[in-house]
Design an enzyme around this catalytic site. Structure first.
Site, PDB file in Angstrom:
ATOM      1  N   GLU A 112       0.854  -1.196   0.000  1.00  0.00           N
ATOM      2  CA  GLU A 112       0.000   0.000   0.000  1.00  0.00           C
ATOM      3  C   GLU A 112       0.882   1.235   0.000  1.00  0.00           C
ATOM      4  O   GLU A 112       2.084   1.155   0.278  1.00  0.00           O
ATOM      5  CB  GLU A 112      -0.946  -0.006   1.210  1.00  0.00           C
ATOM      6  CG  GLU A 112      -2.136  -0.939   1.005  1.00  0.00           C
ATOM      7  CD  GLU A 112      -3.067  -1.021   2.200  1.00  0.00           C
ATOM      8  OE1 GLU A 112      -2.756  -0.457   3.258  1.00  0.00           O
ATOM      9  OE2 GLU A 112      -4.107  -1.683   2.065  1.00  0.00           O
ATOM     10  N   HIS A 229      -9.769   9.676   2.211  1.00  0.00           N
ATOM     11  CA  HIS A 229      -9.328   8.632   1.297  1.00  0.00           C
ATOM     12  C   HIS A 229      -9.547   9.127  -0.127  1.00  0.00           C
ATOM     13  O   HIS A 229     -10.625   9.623  -0.443  1.00  0.00           O
ATOM     14  CB  HIS A 229     -10.117   7.343   1.542  1.00  0.00           C
ATOM     15  CG  HIS A 229      -9.436   6.131   0.995  1.00  0.00           C
ATOM     16  ND1 HIS A 229      -9.326   5.898  -0.360  1.00  0.00           N
ATOM     17  CD2 HIS A 229      -8.807   5.099   1.606  1.00  0.00           C
ATOM     18  CE1 HIS A 229      -8.660   4.760  -0.546  1.00  0.00           C
ATOM     19  NE2 HIS A 229      -8.327   4.266   0.639  1.00  0.00           N
ATOM     20  N   ARG A 275      -1.129   9.338   1.509  1.00  0.00           N
ATOM     21  CA  ARG A 275      -2.567   9.456   1.234  1.00  0.00           C
ATOM     22  C   ARG A 275      -3.044  10.907   1.228  1.00  0.00           C
ATOM     23  O   ARG A 275      -3.926  11.274   0.452  1.00  0.00           O
ATOM     24  CB  ARG A 275      -3.333   8.652   2.280  1.00  0.00           C
ATOM     25  CG  ARG A 275      -4.752   8.414   1.896  1.00  0.00           C
ATOM     26  CD  ARG A 275      -5.408   7.463   2.855  1.00  0.00           C
ATOM     27  NE  ARG A 275      -5.106   6.085   2.558  1.00  0.00           N
ATOM     28  CZ  ARG A 275      -5.526   5.059   3.285  1.00  0.00           C
ATOM     29  NH1 ARG A 275      -6.258   5.280   4.348  1.00  0.00           N
ATOM     30  NH2 ARG A 275      -5.233   3.833   2.949  1.00  0.00           N
ATOM     31  N   HIS A 333     -12.253   9.371   6.006  1.00  0.00           N
ATOM     32  CA  HIS A 333     -11.952   7.948   6.123  1.00  0.00           C
ATOM     33  C   HIS A 333     -11.432   7.549   7.499  1.00  0.00           C
ATOM     34  O   HIS A 333     -11.794   6.491   8.007  1.00  0.00           O
ATOM     35  CB  HIS A 333     -10.916   7.588   5.060  1.00  0.00           C
ATOM     36  CG  HIS A 333     -10.560   6.137   5.006  1.00  0.00           C
ATOM     37  ND1 HIS A 333     -11.471   5.168   4.684  1.00  0.00           N
ATOM     38  CD2 HIS A 333      -9.378   5.487   5.235  1.00  0.00           C
ATOM     39  CE1 HIS A 333     -10.883   3.975   4.709  1.00  0.00           C
ATOM     40  NE2 HIS A 333      -9.624   4.143   5.055  1.00  0.00           N
ATOM     41  N   ARG A 368      -2.041   9.086   8.806  1.00  0.00           N
ATOM     42  CA  ARG A 368      -1.842   7.668   9.126  1.00  0.00           C
ATOM     43  C   ARG A 368      -1.305   6.873   7.930  1.00  0.00           C
ATOM     44  O   ARG A 368      -1.759   7.039   6.799  1.00  0.00           O
ATOM     45  CB  ARG A 368      -3.183   7.070   9.542  1.00  0.00           C
ATOM     46  CG  ARG A 368      -3.150   5.593   9.852  1.00  0.00           C
ATOM     47  CD  ARG A 368      -4.557   5.122  10.110  1.00  0.00           C
ATOM     48  NE  ARG A 368      -5.362   5.339   8.948  1.00  0.00           N
ATOM     49  CZ  ARG A 368      -5.859   4.368   8.191  1.00  0.00           C
ATOM     50  NH1 ARG A 368      -5.635   3.112   8.488  1.00  0.00           N
ATOM     51  NH2 ARG A 368      -6.579   4.644   7.130  1.00  0.00           N
TER      52      ARG A 368
HETATM   53  C1  SIN Z   1      -7.687   0.961   1.928  1.00  0.00           C
HETATM   54  O1  SIN Z   1      -7.886  -0.221   1.769  1.00  0.00           O
HETATM   55  O2  SIN Z   1      -7.413   1.741   1.033  1.00  0.00           O
HETATM   56  C2  SIN Z   1      -7.809   1.511   3.298  1.00  0.00           C
HETATM   57  C3  SIN Z   1      -6.809   0.915   4.162  1.00  0.00           C
HETATM   58  C4  SIN Z   1      -6.639   1.771   5.351  1.00  0.00           C
HETATM   59  O3  SIN Z   1      -7.255   2.840   5.418  1.00  0.00           O
HETATM   60  O4  SIN Z   1      -5.854   1.396   6.232  1.00  0.00           O
END
Ligand code: SIN
Length: 509
Positions: A112, A229, A275, A333, A368
C-alpha cells in the site's frame, strides 16, 4: 448491574479488548449486533506487520514516522511495530484466516501507499475486516466472561468523588436508562467519518466516545487530523463504497477525463504517494471542475478474485472495473486524533481507557500510514487488559449506583435537518481544504445545533464536531492531512494539540 469492566464498542477493538479481559466479568456494550456496521467490518486494506523476509519492525517504524508529517511518536510507533508479528499470531490463533500462498503457506503480503515493503496481511482479498470481525464475534460468543449488551448506547461516564470511573450510563434498546457499575471503562466507539457528508465510514461513526470522554474531563489530542481517502466510489449513496488503496498498490492509476495521470508532476511516488497528497490532488482536480477516475483495467482477471468487495460495489452501480474507468471522490476515512492515551491505553481519567480509532496513541501523527490502524486494534487490547487487571485491586470495588436517572432527553434516532446541516458543514468547513472563515462558520453551526436540545446522538456529534473544528482553527499551519489554505506553510517545530471540553466554554452540556 455491576461489572469488573465495561467495554463500549462492537468493532474489532472493543470485541478483542473484552476477550483479552478474561477472566474478569465484562459487559460489552454495542448499539448494533456485534460487528455490524462497524468500520472494522468494512476494512478492505488489511493489517500492516513486518513479517516478510525483507522487512523489519524498524523499517515499518521508519515508514510510519515518514508518513506522519513530524507528529508520530517514534517510541510508540516502534513498540507497535515490534509487537505486530506476535499480535498477528495471536489473532490467527483465534481463528482469523489470513490469505496465504506458496508451498510453505506463508502469509501473502500486499503493498500500500508509503509502505517501502510488502507488509499488508489480508483475508479474503479485500474482505479483511469482515473476516476479523467474523472470527471475533465467534470468540466473544464463546466467552463466558463477556455479557454482550447489544442494542445499548453508552451516554456518559459516571465518576466518583475522586474523579475516578464509577460506572457508565447506557440507554437500552427499549429506551430505558440504566447505570452499569464498574471501575474500568474502555471506549472503543470508532471514528468520526459519519460526521461528514462524504465518508467511507458507517454513518453511526459520529465520535460519541470523544464526546463522552470530553464530558468526563479527559484530555483529547490532535483532533484536527482527519484523513481523507482519495478513492471513494463517486456514486449517489451514503456512505460511499471504498476502492481500496491496494488497487493502486497493484498498479491501478488515477486519471482525468482525458486519460492523463493526475499524479504526474505532483509526487515522485505517483499513485503511491502518501494518502494526504493523493487525496488533496483528487480534491483539487474536482474542485476545478474536473473528474477523476481510477483505471484498474490492467488488473483485469485479478479483480473478481482478489478484490471481490470492490468488484461487487462497482457491479451494484453498473460498473465493471475490468473495462470501465471508475469515478472517484475524496471522502472522510480515518481520524488520527482522539482521546489521548498512553502506551497501556490509559486516558487522563483514572479507570478510563480508549482503544481503536477513538484513541490518539501518537502512532498516526498528522497522516496515518494505511493499515496501521487495524494493527493498533489488535495490539492495544492485550495491553489494556493487563493494565486493568493491575488497576482494579487498588480502587474500591464497584458499588450499586442507585436508582436510574430521570429520562430528560428525547430519544430520536432519525436523521433530521440538523444532521444534514452538520454533515454538510463538516465536509465544506472542516474538510480537505480549510481556512479561518470556513472553520469559524462550521463552529458556529455546530454550536447552534448543540443549542437546539438535540437527541443524545446528535448532541454527541455536535460536541465532537465543534471540538474538531476548534482544534483545526487553532492549528495555524499546514501539516499532513490538515491543509490550511490561509496558512500554507508547515511550522518549523511540530507539536501536538491538546483539547478539553473547557475549550468550548459556551457549548451546552
Ligand atoms: C484501503 O484499503 O485503502 C484503506 C486501508 C486503510 O485505510 O488502512
Amino acid at each position: 448491574m455491576t461489572y469488573d469492566a465495561v467495554v463500549v464498542g462492537g468493532g474489532l477493538a472493543g470485541m478483542l479488548t473484552a476477550f483479552e479481559l478474561r477472566p474478569l466479568k465484562v459487559a460489552l456494550v454495542s448499539y448494533r449486533s456485534l460487528g455490524e456496521l462497524t468500520s472494522s467490518a468494512w476494512a478492505q486494506g488489511g493489517i500492516a506487520a513486518a513479517v516478510g523476509d525483507d522487512d523489519s519492525p524498524s523499517l515499518h517504524t521508519a515508514d510510519t514516522v515518514e508518513a506522519g508529517a513530524g507528529l508520530v511518536e517514534r517510541r510508540v510507533a516502534a513498540r507497535l511495530t515490534a509487537d505486530a508479528p506476535n499480535a498477528i499470531e495471536r489473532i490467527a490463533s483465534l481463528g482469523v484466516r489470513f490469505d496465504r500462498e506458496g508451498e510453505d503457506s506463508h502469509y501473502a503480503l500486499g503493498r500500500e501507499a508509503a509502505h517501502s515493503r510488502r507488509r499488508i496481511l489480508r483475508a479474503g482479498g479485500d474482505a479483511t475486516g469482515a473476516e476479523l470481525v467474523r472470527a471475533l464475534v465467534e470468540a466473544v460468543h464463546g466467552a463466558a466472561w463477556i455479557e454482550p449488551l447489544e442494542g445499548a448506547r453508552a451516554l456518559d461516564a459516571l465518576l466518583d468523588a475522586e474523579g475516578r470511573i464509577a460506572g457508565v450510563l447506557v440507554r437500552r434498546a427499549d429506551g430505558s436508562l440504566e447505570r452499569l457499575s464498574t471501575r474500568a471503562l474502555v471506549l472503543a466507539t470508532g471514528g468520526i467519518g459519519g460526521l461528514y457528508e462524504f465518508t467511507t465510514n458507517p454513518r453511526a461513526s459520529v465520535g460519541a466516545g470523544i464526546a463522552i470522554a470530553a464530558r468526563a474531563g479527559a484530555k483529547l489530542e490532535d483532533l484536527e487530523f482527519v484523513q481523507f481517502h482519495p478513492t471513494a466510489l463517486d456514486v449517489p449513496i451514503d456512505p460511499l463504497p471504498l476502492l481500496t488503496e491496494a488497487l493502486r498498490g497493484e498498479g491501478a492509476r488515477l486519471v482525468d477525463e482525458r486519460g492523463a495521470r493526475i499524479m504526474e508532476g505532483v509526487h515522485p511516488a505517483l499513485e503511491l504517494a502518501p494518502r494526504d497528497v493523493v487525496a488533496r490532488r483528487v480534491f483539487a482536480v474536482r474542485a476545478a471542475g474536473g473528474r477523476v477516475f481510477l483505471d484498474a483495467r490492467a488488473l483485469r482477471d485479478e479483480l473478481p478474485e482478489h478484490f471481490p468487495t470492490v468488484f461487487a460495489a462497482c457491479a451494484l452501480h453498473g460498473l465493471d472495473p475490468r473495462v470501465d474507468l471508475i469515478p472517484v471522490v475524496a471522502a472522510a476515512h480515518y481520524h488520527m486524533g482522539g482521546i489521548a492515551i498512553d502506551l497501556d491505553g490509559k486516558t487522563t481519567v483514572p479507570g478510563l481507557y480508549a482503544c481503536g480509532e477513538v484513541a490518539a496513541t501518537g502512532v498516526h501523527g498528522a497522516n496515518r500510514l494505511a493499515s496501521n490502524s487495524l494493527l493498533e486494534s489488535v495490539v492495544y487490547p492485550e495491553r489494556i487488559a493487563s493494565d486493568v487487571r493491575a488497576y482494579l485491586p487498588g480502587v474500591p470495588p464497584p458499588v450499586d449506583l442507585g436508582a436510574e436517572p430521570a429520562d430528560a432527553r428525547p430519544y430520536a434516532p432519525a436523521y433530521p435537518a440538523e444532521w444534514k446541516a452538520l454533515r454538510r458543514e463538516m465536509y465544506a468547513g472542516v474538510g480537505v481544504e480549510r481556512d479561518e472563515a470556513r472553520l469559524t462558520h462550521a463552529l458556529d453551526t455546530f454550536r447552534a445545533i448543540a443549542e437546539t436540545n438535540p437527541s443524545e446522538e446528535l448532541r454527541d456529534a455536535a460536541t465532537t464536531a465543534a471540538l474538531v473544528a476548534n482544534a483545526a482553527l487553532r492549528r495555524r499551519e499546514t501539516r499532513g492531512s490538515h491543509l490550511r489554505v490561509d496558512f500554507p506553510e508547515t511550522a518549523g517545530t511540530p507539536g501536538h494539540s491538546f483539547s478539553t471540553l473547557d475549550d468550548l466554554v459556551d457549548l451546552p452540556a
